[in-house]
Structure formats: structure tokens, C-alpha cells
Write a protein that holds these residues in place. Structure first.
Motif, PDB file in Angstrom:
ATOM      1  N   GLY A 211       0.851  -1.203   0.000  1.00 30.89           N
ATOM      2  CA  GLY A 211       0.000   0.000   0.000  1.00 30.89           C
ATOM      3  C   GLY A 211       0.874   1.237   0.000  1.00 30.89           C
ATOM      4  O   GLY A 211       1.707   1.434  -0.875  1.00 30.89           O
ATOM      5  N   GLU A 212       0.691   2.068   1.011  1.00 29.92           N
ATOM      6  CA  GLU A 212       1.500   3.280   1.123  1.00 29.92           C
ATOM      7  C   GLU A 212       2.701   3.109   2.042  1.00 29.92           C
ATOM      8  O   GLU A 212       3.480   4.033   2.218  1.00 29.92           O
ATOM      9  CB  GLU A 212       0.620   4.430   1.646  1.00 29.92           C
ATOM     10  N   HIS A 213       2.841   1.937   2.658  1.00 29.78           N
ATOM     11  CA  HIS A 213       3.898   1.695   3.642  1.00 29.78           C
ATOM     12  C   HIS A 213       5.019   0.857   3.049  1.00 29.78           C
ATOM     13  O   HIS A 213       4.793  -0.027   2.220  1.00 29.78           O
ATOM     14  CB  HIS A 213       3.337   0.975   4.867  1.00 29.78           C
ATOM     15  N   VAL A 214       6.226   1.132   3.517  1.00 32.79           N
ATOM     16  CA  VAL A 214       7.393   0.328   3.155  1.00 32.79           C
ATOM     17  C   VAL A 214       7.702  -0.573   4.345  1.00 32.79           C
ATOM     18  O   VAL A 214       7.911  -0.116   5.471  1.00 32.79           O
ATOM     19  CB  VAL A 214       8.608   1.228   2.832  1.00 32.79           C
ATOM     20  N   VAL A 215       7.698  -1.890   4.088  1.00 34.98           N
ATOM     21  CA  VAL A 215       7.945  -2.877   5.144  1.00 34.98           C
ATOM     22  C   VAL A 215       9.380  -3.364   5.000  1.00 34.98           C
ATOM     23  O   VAL A 215       9.766  -3.898   3.958  1.00 34.98           O
ATOM     24  CB  VAL A 215       6.956  -4.059   5.044  1.00 34.98           C
ATOM     25  N   THR A 216      10.171  -3.176   6.059  1.00 30.77           N
ATOM     26  CA  THR A 216      11.572  -3.604   6.046  1.00 30.77           C
ATOM     27  C   THR A 216      11.740  -4.826   6.938  1.00 30.77           C
ATOM     28  O   THR A 216      10.836  -5.197   7.695  1.00 30.77           O
ATOM     29  CB  THR A 216      12.484  -2.475   6.560  1.00 30.77           C
ATOM     30  N   GLN A 217      12.918  -5.434   6.851  1.00 38.23           N
ATOM     31  CA  GLN A 217      13.224  -6.566   7.732  1.00 38.23           C
ATOM     32  C   GLN A 217      13.174  -6.140   9.188  1.00 38.23           C
ATOM     33  O   GLN A 217      12.717  -6.901  10.037  1.00 38.23           O
ATOM     34  CB  GLN A 217      14.611  -7.133   7.404  1.00 38.23           C
ATOM     35  N   LYS A 218      13.632  -4.949   9.462  1.00 37.45           N
ATOM     36  CA  LYS A 218      13.642  -4.461  10.840  1.00 37.45           C
ATOM     37  C   LYS A 218      12.223  -4.389  11.408  1.00 37.45           C
ATOM     38  O   LYS A 218      11.986  -4.802  12.537  1.00 37.45           O
ATOM     39  CB  LYS A 218      14.312  -3.084  10.898  1.00 37.45           C
ATOM     40  N   SER A 219      11.283  -3.899  10.630  1.00 38.91           N
ATOM     41  CA  SER A 219       9.897  -3.821  11.118  1.00 38.91           C
ATOM     42  C   SER A 219       9.285  -5.212  11.256  1.00 38.91           C
ATOM     43  O   SER A 219       8.489  -5.451  12.169  1.00 38.91           O
ATOM     44  CB  SER A 219       9.047  -2.945  10.199  1.00 38.91           C
ATOM     45  N   LEU A 220       9.646  -6.133  10.380  1.00 34.96           N
ATOM     46  CA  LEU A 220       9.149  -7.509  10.500  1.00 34.96           C
ATOM     47  C   LEU A 220       9.708  -8.183  11.753  1.00 34.96           C
ATOM     48  O   LEU A 220       8.981  -8.883  12.470  1.00 34.96           O
ATOM     49  CB  LEU A 220       9.501  -8.315   9.249  1.00 34.96           C
ATOM     50  N   TYR A 221      10.996  -7.988  12.011  1.00 37.85           N
ATOM     51  CA  TYR A 221      11.587  -8.542  13.240  1.00 37.85           C
ATOM     52  C   TYR A 221      10.964  -7.916  14.481  1.00 37.85           C
ATOM     53  O   TYR A 221      10.728  -8.608  15.477  1.00 37.85           O
ATOM     54  CB  TYR A 221      13.100  -8.331  13.259  1.00 37.85           C
TER      55      TYR A 221
END
Length: 159
Positions: A97-107
């Protein structure tokens, strides 16, 4: 030396020191020690003599403890599976969507959900149960099994 090689070496070393079940469960050698000194001598000898067997007993207790704690299994699988999935399927940032999901946010999300789940599963209680039950079984067995007569001559050299 890499971890898998160490595990294989430790497993081969421990499995090579396994004593036969007939010797480990020899009911004819069971007797009550006369005093604490004799119990300590038996424990000292038997823990070295049956170290492989005791390692198998402790491993079986650990597996039993994990299998009887399904919440802990779910928590462990969730955390390990989450690490695996994040490393496998999300190495690069992705647009949702409008958000960028990084590995850091997933962790961060994995820890926010996984650590309370792990805390609720109480691995510390399982650890102390494992320590107590294995100490009771190992020390009890080692104290009540008489060492063979040949054990008294292990330090004697023949000329």
C-alpha cells in the motif's frame, strides 16, 4: 570447528560410551548406601561410568517436557519459523500500500508477538523441572547402584 561437526562429534562420543541396558538396569546391584561417604563414592563412579546413559535419560526428559508443553512448542515454532520466513521471503524492503515494510519492522513485529508468547509458555519452569527431575533420577540411580568390584582396582597399576 563448525557447530554441526561439534554436535556429530559429541553425539558419537556420548553414544560410544553407552552401557548395555542390562548393566544400567541391573536390579541385583541395587542396595542402599551405608553412609553419605559411600553414596558420594558411588555417585562419583557411576556418573562417569554411565555418563552416556544419563545423557540419554536427560534428553528423553527434555523431549517429554517439550511435548507436554504445547504452548512452548507453538512459541518456539513461531519464533524459529518467523526468523526463517523473514530471512527467506523478505530480504529486501517491500511496498505494501502506502507503507514500506523492512526486515527491521518484521523482526520488531515478530518480537512483539513472539516474546510475550514465549514468556507465557514459561520456559524457565520447564528448565527448572528438567534440572530437578534429571538430578533426582541420575543421582538416585547413581547412589543406589553398587559399582562392580573391578572399580576398586581402576587406579592400581600392575607391575
Amino acid at each position: 570447528m563448525k557447530l554441526p561437526e561439534r554436535i556429530r562429534g559429541l553425539r558419537q562420543e556420548r553414544l560410544s560410551s553407552l552401557r548395555p541396558l542390562g548393566e544400567f538396569f541391573d536390579h541385583q546391584r541395587i542396595s542402599r548406601p551405608q553412609d553419605t561417604n559411600e553414596a558420594f563414592q558411588r555417585i562419583t563412579y557411576n556418573t562417569r561410568h554411565f555418563s552416556g546413559n544419563y545423557a540419554v535419560v536427560i534428553a528423553c526428559l527434555a523431549v517429554y517436557g517439550l511435548l507436554t508443553s504445547p504452548i512452548l512448542l507453538v512459541a518456539i515454532f513461531f519464533l524459529v519459523g518467523g526468523f526463517w520466513a523473514i530471512n527467506r521471503f523478505a530480504p529486501e524492503p517491500m511496498q505494501v500500500g502506502e507503507h514500506v515494510v523492512t526486515q527491521k519492522s518484521l523482526y520488531t513485529g515478530l518480537f512483539v508477538i513472539g516474546l510475550p508468547l514465549l514468556w507465557w509458555a514459561s520456559p524457565v519452569a520447564l528448565f527448572f523441572w528438567l534440572v530437578g527431575s534429571s538430578a533426582f533420577l541420575v543421582l538416585g540411580h547413581a547412589a543406589f547402584i553398587e559399582p562392580p568390584v573391578s572399580s576398586e582396582y581402576t587406579g592400581v597399576e600392575t607391575v
